[in-house]
Design an enzyme around this catalytic site. Structure first.
Site, PDB file in Angstrom:
ATOM      1  N   LYS A   1       0.841  -1.228   0.062  1.00  0.00           N
ATOM      2  CA  LYS A   1      -0.137  -0.229   0.139  1.00  0.00           C
ATOM      3  C   LYS A   1       0.856   1.259  -0.116  1.00  0.00           C
ATOM      4  CE  LYS A   1      -1.269   2.945   2.889  1.00  0.00           C
ATOM      5  NZ  LYS A   1      -1.206   3.955   1.824  1.00  0.00           N
TER       6      LYS A   1
ATOM      7  N   GLU B   1      11.384  16.320  14.717  1.00  0.00           N
ATOM      8  CA  GLU B   1      11.920  16.242  13.238  1.00  0.00           C
ATOM      9  C   GLU B   1      11.358  17.143  12.350  1.00  0.00           C
ATOM     10  OE1 GLU B   1      10.438  12.443  11.155  1.00  0.00           O
ATOM     11  OE2 GLU B   1      12.296  12.326  10.241  1.00  0.00           O
TER      12      GLU B   1
HETATM   13  N1  LIG Z   1      13.285   4.921   8.761  1.00  0.00           N
HETATM   14  C1  LIG Z   1      13.172   4.890   7.408  1.00  0.00           C
HETATM   15  O1  LIG Z   1      13.747   4.139   6.911  1.00  0.00           O
HETATM   16  C2  LIG Z   1      11.961   6.025   6.917  1.00  0.00           C
HETATM   17  C3  LIG Z   1      12.082   6.217   5.478  1.00  0.00           C
HETATM   18  C4  LIG Z   1      11.251   7.355   4.920  1.00  0.00           C
HETATM   19  C5  LIG Z   1      10.378   7.923   5.948  1.00  0.00           C
HETATM   20  N2  LIG Z   1      10.654   7.857   7.423  1.00  0.00           N
HETATM   21  C6  LIG Z   1       9.772   8.480   8.205  1.00  0.00           C
HETATM   22  O2  LIG Z   1       8.520   8.829   7.455  1.00  0.00           O
HETATM   23  C7  LIG Z   1       7.946   9.844   8.052  1.00  0.00           C
HETATM   24  C8  LIG Z   1       7.462  10.730   6.904  1.00  0.00           C
HETATM   25  O3  LIG Z   1       6.693  10.112   6.053  1.00  0.00           O
HETATM   26  P1  LIG Z   1       4.898  10.379   6.081  1.00  0.00           P
HETATM   27  O4  LIG Z   1       4.463  11.526   6.566  1.00  0.00           O
HETATM   28  O5  LIG Z   1       4.600   9.803   4.711  1.00  0.00           O
HETATM   29  O6  LIG Z   1       4.668   9.200   6.864  1.00  0.00           O
HETATM   30  P2  LIG Z   1       3.347   8.574   7.505  1.00  0.00           P
HETATM   31  O7  LIG Z   1       3.640   7.644   8.789  1.00  0.00           O
HETATM   32  O8  LIG Z   1       2.180   9.461   7.575  1.00  0.00           O
HETATM   33  O9  LIG Z   1       2.802   7.625   6.267  1.00  0.00           O
HETATM   34  C9  LIG Z   1       3.435   6.570   5.761  1.00  0.00           C
HETATM   35  C10 LIG Z   1       2.480   5.523   5.304  1.00  0.00           C
HETATM   36  O10 LIG Z   1       1.582   5.046   6.064  1.00  0.00           O
HETATM   37  C11 LIG Z   1       0.414   5.441   5.642  1.00  0.00           C
HETATM   38  N3  LIG Z   1      -0.669   5.720   6.632  1.00  0.00           N
HETATM   39  C12 LIG Z   1      -0.624   6.863   7.616  1.00  0.00           C
HETATM   40  N4  LIG Z   1      -1.694   6.671   8.402  1.00  0.00           N
HETATM   41  C13 LIG Z   1      -1.759   5.343   8.457  1.00  0.00           C
HETATM   42  C14 LIG Z   1      -2.575   4.346   9.332  1.00  0.00           C
HETATM   43  N5  LIG Z   1      -3.324   4.805  10.285  1.00  0.00           N
HETATM   44  N6  LIG Z   1      -2.592   2.862   8.924  1.00  0.00           N
HETATM   45  C15 LIG Z   1      -1.916   2.656   8.050  1.00  0.00           C
HETATM   46  N7  LIG Z   1      -1.131   3.347   7.245  1.00  0.00           N
HETATM   47  C16 LIG Z   1      -1.016   4.621   7.432  1.00  0.00           C
HETATM   48  C17 LIG Z   1       0.264   6.528   4.741  1.00  0.00           C
HETATM   49  O11 LIG Z   1      -0.622   6.548   3.783  1.00  0.00           O
HETATM   50  C18 LIG Z   1       1.763   6.157   4.103  1.00  0.00           C
HETATM   51  O12 LIG Z   1       1.666   5.201   3.037  1.00  0.00           O
HETATM   52  C19 LIG Z   1       8.992  10.797   8.581  1.00  0.00           C
HETATM   53  O13 LIG Z   1       9.047  10.800   9.924  1.00  0.00           O
HETATM   54  C20 LIG Z   1      10.170   9.920   8.290  1.00  0.00           C
HETATM   55  O14 LIG Z   1      11.480  10.295   9.087  1.00  0.00           O
HETATM   56  C21 LIG Z   1      11.401   6.908   7.854  1.00  0.00           C
END
Ligand SMILES: NC(=O)c1ccc[n+]([C@@H]2O[C@H](COP(=O)([O-])OP(=O)(O)OC[C@H]3O[C@@H](n4cnc5c(N)ncnc54)[C@H](O)[C@@H]3O)[C@@H](O)[C@H]2O)c1
Ligand SMILES: O=CCCC(=O)O
Length: 489
Positions: A182, A391
């Site tokens: 997803k 962050e």
């Molecule tokens: N550690 C790593 O390898 C890594 C890599 C990239 C990004 N990140 C982190 O991700 C964050 C930024 O990305 P973002 O804003 O898209 O994160 P996010 O957690 O909002 O979203 C990530 C994914 O989760 C989905 N999602 C959101 N809410 C959900 C829920 N309740 N249930 C299931 N899926 C859900 C989103 O649609 C997306 O596909 C930052 O904190 C960044 O540091 C970490």
């Protein structure tokens, strides 16, 4: 309206991909927009929750035969996929830049980086070894076999629309797992292009599935977490969502990989090669305009070199060309959306109100579009300011003066997360002391860019757990079975 020329139009898909079929119909649809101008790129099915079950069933059915394929066969499919990505680098990069906003040069880098995980795991697939063990009972013998965990639910963010999928999918496919992916609804086109290439690479139907949702993201996540046929959830995204998914997975005790948020410190000592430290700190801070989980968030600079560092760092930031990602002159593209800009502004205003010094003011570039932001640099930042404990995930360079090595290690560690950290010094003892003292999953010494398919990638503390890439990556998609023999000599 900017529409890039895509040489291979098959890469632009119009639907989800389940059990080898492209599903273009749905009662509801959602728009994918170009963050550079908020114009519509595509509209895709905003699927009903029932498709998650369909995709899981397809993946579970496919698993029955896929798990029995030889590692060499899986290696061949992965290598095909690697080759196909390389044959389509330019198109895939344009798709990333179009839906994510990052500069085309960075998007090209992402495609190559993303493809490298398929290459790496094509080489790991035939090298999954068990062990033989002599247990306490002299008449017994034990051997261990590593078997694929099963159907994996993969949930990925928008900041690396391709690489965050390939890093997981490469390992899972090498292990013999099948997938329900997803992607983020802001950047689904790259995921669908990968599904198309996986099909072309020869992966059997049902092995690589992509479901699409915009309005039902939490429900899709919940279903993947609670479904008994899904054996693992692999998530990259924010710490908050990671915690939700972990909670939801408790009822079925799933195997989990959590790649979550960071707040990277960069510690620059006065004996560092200053020009190199400036160059590398810039690379770390402004990759993806600050929107990567390993981006520098806090720049700790030893007081003796503070002024010189500020001057050199600011001079380079002023050379950035912020503009539409697809323009060849652009060095730094747009942010993903207005929420991202709001967070950067919040951190800047908070820091200035508490006494931070403005080195480069930066600010909105509404003349270019709603999501453009000229990078900012602040100095005299201290631990009372939000940027040190949250962050930013955006283009704010926050410089914090320090003069004591033990104190700077303590300050760098004084956050809940621990993903990447950086240290610059020519003194090997300083490098050892600081890198060993930092509570982070990855410590990058005298370089600001370290990501590589050969390097274990992952965090500690609230940055999550699991290691992606490297010799460890495939283990996260395997379970160990001990087979015990009683031998009748
Ligand atoms: N550690 C790593 O390898 C890594 C890599 C990239 C990004 N990140 C982190 O991700 C964050 C930024 O990305 P973002 O804003 O898209 O994160 P996010 O957690 O909002 O979203 C990530 C994914 O989760 C989905 N999602 C959101 N809410 C959900 C829920 N309740 N249930 C299931 N899926 C859900 C989103 O649609 C997306 O596909 C930052 O904190 C960044 O540091 C970490
Ligand atoms: O955003 C997180 C991933 C960054 C990387 O893989 O280098």
């Amino acid at each position: 309206m900017t529409v890039p020329t895509i040489n291979n139009p098959n890469l632009i898909r119009k639907g989800a991909y389940i059990n080898g079929e492209w599903i273009t119909e749905a009662a509801k649809r959602f728009d994918v927009t170009d963050p550079a101008n908020e114009q519509k790129i595509a509209d895709l099915p905003d699927q009903d929750l029932s498709v998650v079950d369909e995709a899981i069933d397809a993946a579970a059915e496919a698993f029955k035969t896929f798990k029995k394929t030889t590692p060499r066969q899986r290696a061949t499919w992965l290598r095909n996929l690697y080759n196909l990505m390389n044959e389509n680098v330019e198109d895939l990069a344009k798709i990333i830049s179009w839906e994510n906003g990052k500069a085309l040069s960075e998007a090209r880098g992402e495609v190559k980086y993303a493809a490298s995980y398929f290459e790496w795991f094509s080489e790991e697939a035939p090298r999954i070894y068990g062990k033989t063990i002599q247990p306490g009972n002299p008449a017994n013998r034990v051997f261990t076999v590593y078997q694929p965990v099963g159907v994996c639910g993969i949930i990925t963010p928008w900041n690396f629309p391709s690489a965050m999928i390939t890093r997981k999918a490469g390992a899972a496919l090498a292990a013999g797992c099948t997938l329900v992916i997803k992607p983020d609804s802001q950047t689904p086109l790259s995921a669908l292009a990968l599904a198309y290439l996986a099909e072309q690479a020869g992966f059997p139907k049902g092995v690589f599935n992509v479901v699409l949702t915009h309005t039902q993201t939490p429900a899709f996540g919940l279903r993947l977490c609670e479904h008994k046929k899904v054996k693992k959830i692999s998530f990259t995204g924010s710490t908050n969502v990671g915690k939700i998914l972990m909670n939801q997975s408790a009822s079925t005790l799933k195997k989990l990989s959590m790649e979550l948020g960071g707040n990277a410190p960069v510690i620059i000592f006065k004996d560092a090669d200053l020009d190199k430290a400036v160059e590398q700190a810039l690379a770390s801070k402004f990759r993806g305009l600050g929107q990567t989980c390993v981006c520098a968030n806090r720049l700790y600079v030893e007081k003796d070199i503070l002024e010189e560092f500020e001057t050199k760092f600011a001079a380079e930031v002023k050379k950035f060309v912020v503009g539409p990602g697809l323009d060849s002159a652009t060095t730094h593209g747009s942010l993903i959306n207005e929420r991202a800009i709001a967070k950067v502004e919040e951190h800047i205003e908070d820091a200035i109100s508490k006494g931070a010094k403005v080195v480069v003011r930066g600010g909105k570039r509404s003349d270019l579009g709603p999501n453009f932001y000229e990078p900012a640099v602040l100095s005299n930042v201290d631990s009372s300011m939000k940027v040190t404990y949250e962050e930013t995930f955006g283009p704010l360079g926050a410089i914090i003066p320090f003069d004591d090595v033990d104190q700077v290690i303590e300050d760098a560690n004084n956050v809940d997360v621990g993903l990447a950290a950086y240290v610059f010094s020519k003194n090997i003892n300083t490098i050892y002391k600081v890198s060993e003292g930092l509570e982070f999953g990855m410590v990058s010494c005298n370089t600001g860019v370290f990501s590589d398919s050969a390097t274990p990638f992952g965090g500690v503390k609230e940055s999550g757990f699991g290691r992606e890439g490297s010799y460890l990556g495939v283990l996260d998609y395997l379970v160990v079975k001990s087979v015990i023999h009683s031998v009748d000599f």
